[in-house]
Motif scaffolding. Structure first.
Motif, PDB file in Angstrom:
ATOM      1  N   ALA A 157       0.597 -19.316  45.316  1.00  0.00           N
ATOM      2  CA  ALA A 157      -0.752 -20.422  43.632  1.00  0.00           C
ATOM      3  C   ALA A 157      -1.339 -21.433  43.777  1.00  0.00           C
ATOM      4  CB  ALA A 157       0.641 -20.476  42.506  1.00  0.00           C
ATOM      5  N   LYS A 158      -0.583 -22.177  44.856  1.00  0.00           N
ATOM      6  CA  LYS A 158      -0.636 -23.384  45.655  1.00  0.00           C
ATOM      7  C   LYS A 158      -2.201 -22.981  46.498  1.00  0.00           C
ATOM      8  CE  LYS A 158      -0.444 -27.171  48.872  1.00  0.00           C
ATOM      9  NZ  LYS A 158       0.185 -28.497  47.008  1.00  0.00           N
ATOM     10  N   ALA A 180      -5.170 -22.102  43.906  1.00  0.00           N
ATOM     11  CA  ALA A 180      -5.143 -23.383  43.594  1.00  0.00           C
ATOM     12  C   ALA A 180      -6.113 -23.919  44.746  1.00  0.00           C
ATOM     13  CB  ALA A 180      -4.482 -23.455  42.618  1.00  0.00           C
ATOM     14  N   ASP A 220      -9.512 -21.914  44.717  1.00  0.00           N
ATOM     15  CA  ASP A 220     -10.416 -22.666  43.675  1.00  0.00           C
ATOM     16  C   ASP A 220     -10.657 -23.868  43.576  1.00  0.00           C
ATOM     17  OD1 ASP A 220     -11.077 -21.379  41.161  1.00  0.00           O
ATOM     18  OD2 ASP A 220      -9.836 -22.152  39.902  1.00  0.00           O
ATOM     19  N   ARG A 275       1.686 -18.163  37.008  1.00  0.00           N
ATOM     20  CA  ARG A 275       0.939 -18.154  35.668  1.00  0.00           C
ATOM     21  C   ARG A 275       1.376 -19.805  35.235  1.00  0.00           C
ATOM     22  NH1 ARG A 275      -3.973 -15.870  34.736  1.00  0.00           N
ATOM     23  NH2 ARG A 275      -3.337 -13.735  33.417  1.00  0.00           N
ATOM     24  N   TRP A 296       0.228 -23.150  37.320  1.00  0.00           N
ATOM     25  CA  TRP A 296      -0.957 -23.415  37.408  1.00  0.00           C
ATOM     26  C   TRP A 296      -0.685 -24.077  35.973  1.00  0.00           C
ATOM     27  CZ3 TRP A 296      -2.598 -17.997  38.577  1.00  0.00           C
ATOM     28  CH2 TRP A 296      -3.012 -17.424  40.372  1.00  0.00           C
ATOM     29  N   THR A 335      -4.115 -27.996  41.171  1.00  0.00           N
ATOM     30  CA  THR A 335      -4.494 -27.159  40.117  1.00  0.00           C
ATOM     31  C   THR A 335      -6.188 -26.676  40.143  1.00  0.00           C
ATOM     32  OG1 THR A 335      -5.525 -29.111  38.797  1.00  0.00           O
ATOM     33  CG2 THR A 335      -3.283 -29.008  38.701  1.00  0.00           C
ATOM     34  N   PRO A 336      -6.035 -25.567  40.025  1.00  0.00           N
ATOM     35  CA  PRO A 336      -7.003 -24.662  39.519  1.00  0.00           C
ATOM     36  C   PRO A 336      -8.494 -25.206  39.357  1.00  0.00           C
ATOM     37  CG  PRO A 336      -5.164 -23.191  38.928  1.00  0.00           C
ATOM     38  CD  PRO A 336      -5.201 -24.600  38.893  1.00  0.00           C
ATOM     39  N   THR A 379      -7.413 -21.169  34.582  1.00  0.00           N
ATOM     40  CA  THR A 379      -6.552 -20.949  35.051  1.00  0.00           C
ATOM     41  C   THR A 379      -6.569 -20.237  36.127  1.00  0.00           C
ATOM     42  OG1 THR A 379      -3.700 -19.699  35.423  1.00  0.00           O
ATOM     43  CG2 THR A 379      -5.806 -18.733  33.625  1.00  0.00           C
ATOM     44  N   VAL A 380      -6.474 -19.174  37.202  1.00  0.00           N
ATOM     45  CA  VAL A 380      -6.395 -18.364  38.403  1.00  0.00           C
ATOM     46  C   VAL A 380      -7.298 -17.241  37.273  1.00  0.00           C
ATOM     47  CG1 VAL A 380      -6.938 -17.402  40.409  1.00  0.00           C
ATOM     48  CG2 VAL A 380      -6.940 -19.684  40.184  1.00  0.00           C
TER      49      VAL A 380
END
Length: 327
Positions: A125-126, A129, A132, A174, A177, A194-195, A199-200
């Motif tokens: 997730a990190k 993001a 992104d 999910r 993010w 954050t993205p 959301t990605v």
């Protein structure tokens, strides 16, 4: 928790602009190491089969960006298995995505796909993001359960539980993010950054040990193996039926050995074809009519230089298909 509908200010809206459209991307490595000449170069350089020549990877990625392809796709091969053979693009996907973000300006950056059970979902997730943000919202995160059993014991992961690991990871990412409002009474532990997108976008390559219904309810799109148009139609119809009122794009890949003769007919190869540009246009039109939204072209079998194939397809094939204005 269900994923967001396609679009909504995300890279997904560029990948799949709307029903009936088709966009084209390219799959890394942009090498023709599986061609006749490529295999000869591999042996001469002392590289094992399946390990590409990456000397020109940055220039070729930038060329695909300039020519107007919609996405660059790369794979996750945590451990190279000589018996399996294919090392993908060699580099770990997340630092490589950061490199590609700096080397390109408009093309989407996608993974096909991260072996999710072999990585902690908060790390994924990190990293996702971060990419992104660094790419100004160009990331498409393809995920999978993994297909190389020997990797699981090496990482201390139970191969039999990989389906549950995928479900848990999607939920955790999910949540990571999701914007978290400021709260009174002290700081809230959260993943930063954050993205750049709301959301990605999450896309499953294969089924990831999940049902089609779960994929449609929790993810933003589905990557399926290449099939010729006649065989792709029932696959696409089943996917659209499962998605119901909220269609999710169907994506596929295709090995392309582009002939010098524009009129050369289709000669099937594994997961693709040897063919001229006219037949390629017809072939892709057939996939578009089936309901495929995006095709990632792979040039590892190309007998012609990768640059030549990229330029010819950009000049004669890309303009035929609908998609975002990338000029």
């Amino acid at each position: 928790m269900s994923g967001p509908a396609p679009g909504g200010g995300s890279a997904l809206a560029l990948l799949a602009p709307g029903p009936g459209t088709l966009t084209l991307g390219v799959e890394l490595p942009l090498d023709n190491d599986w061609s006749t000449a490529g295999r000869q170069r591999t042996r001469a350089a002392g590289r094992p089969s399946g390990v590409p020549d990456l000397r020109h990877h940055r220039e070729r990625a930038a060329l695909a960006d300039r020519l107007g392809y919609t996405a660059l796709w790369l794979r996750d091969v945590p451990l190279w298995d000589p018996g399996f053979g294919d090392a993908g693009q060699v580099y770990d996907p997340f630092p490589y995505l950061g490199h590609l973000a700096a080397a390109t300006s408009r093309i989407l950056l996608g993974t096909a796909a991260i072996a999710l059970p072999l990585r902690h979902p908060l790390h994924v997730a990190k990293m996702a993001a971060s990419v992104d943000r660094l790419s100004d919202g160009r990331l498409l995160l393809g995920i999978a359960s993994g297909d190389r059993p020997l990797e699981y014991p090496a990482f201390g992961v139970d191969y039999a539980e990989r389906g549950q690991a995928v479900r848990d990871a999607v939920r955790i990412m999910r949540e990571a993010w999701r914007p978290v409002p400021e709260q009174d009474g002290g700081p809230t532990v959260r993943v930063l950054p954050t993205p750049a997108q709301p959301t990605v976008p999450l896309l499953m390559a294969g089924h990831g040990r999940q049902s089609p219904q779960w994929l449609a309810a929790h993810l933003d799109g589905h990557f399926t193996y290449h099939r010729r148009p006649a065989d792709m139609r029932p696959v696409a119809e089943r996917w659209l039926e499962v998605c119901g009122d909220t269609p999710r794009p169907l994506l596929t890949t295709m090995f392309v050995d582009l002939a010098e003769d524009p009129g050369a007919p289709v000669r099937p190869i594994r997961f693709g074809a040897r063919l001229g540009r006219d037949a390629l246009t017809d072939y892709l039109t057939g996939l578009q009519k089936c309901g495929v939204a995006h095709v990632a072209l792979n040039f590892r079998f190309s007998e012609r230089p990768v640059e030549d194939a990229l330029k010819e397809i950009a000049a004669y094939v890309l303009p035929v298909f609908c998609g975002p204005d990338r000029t």
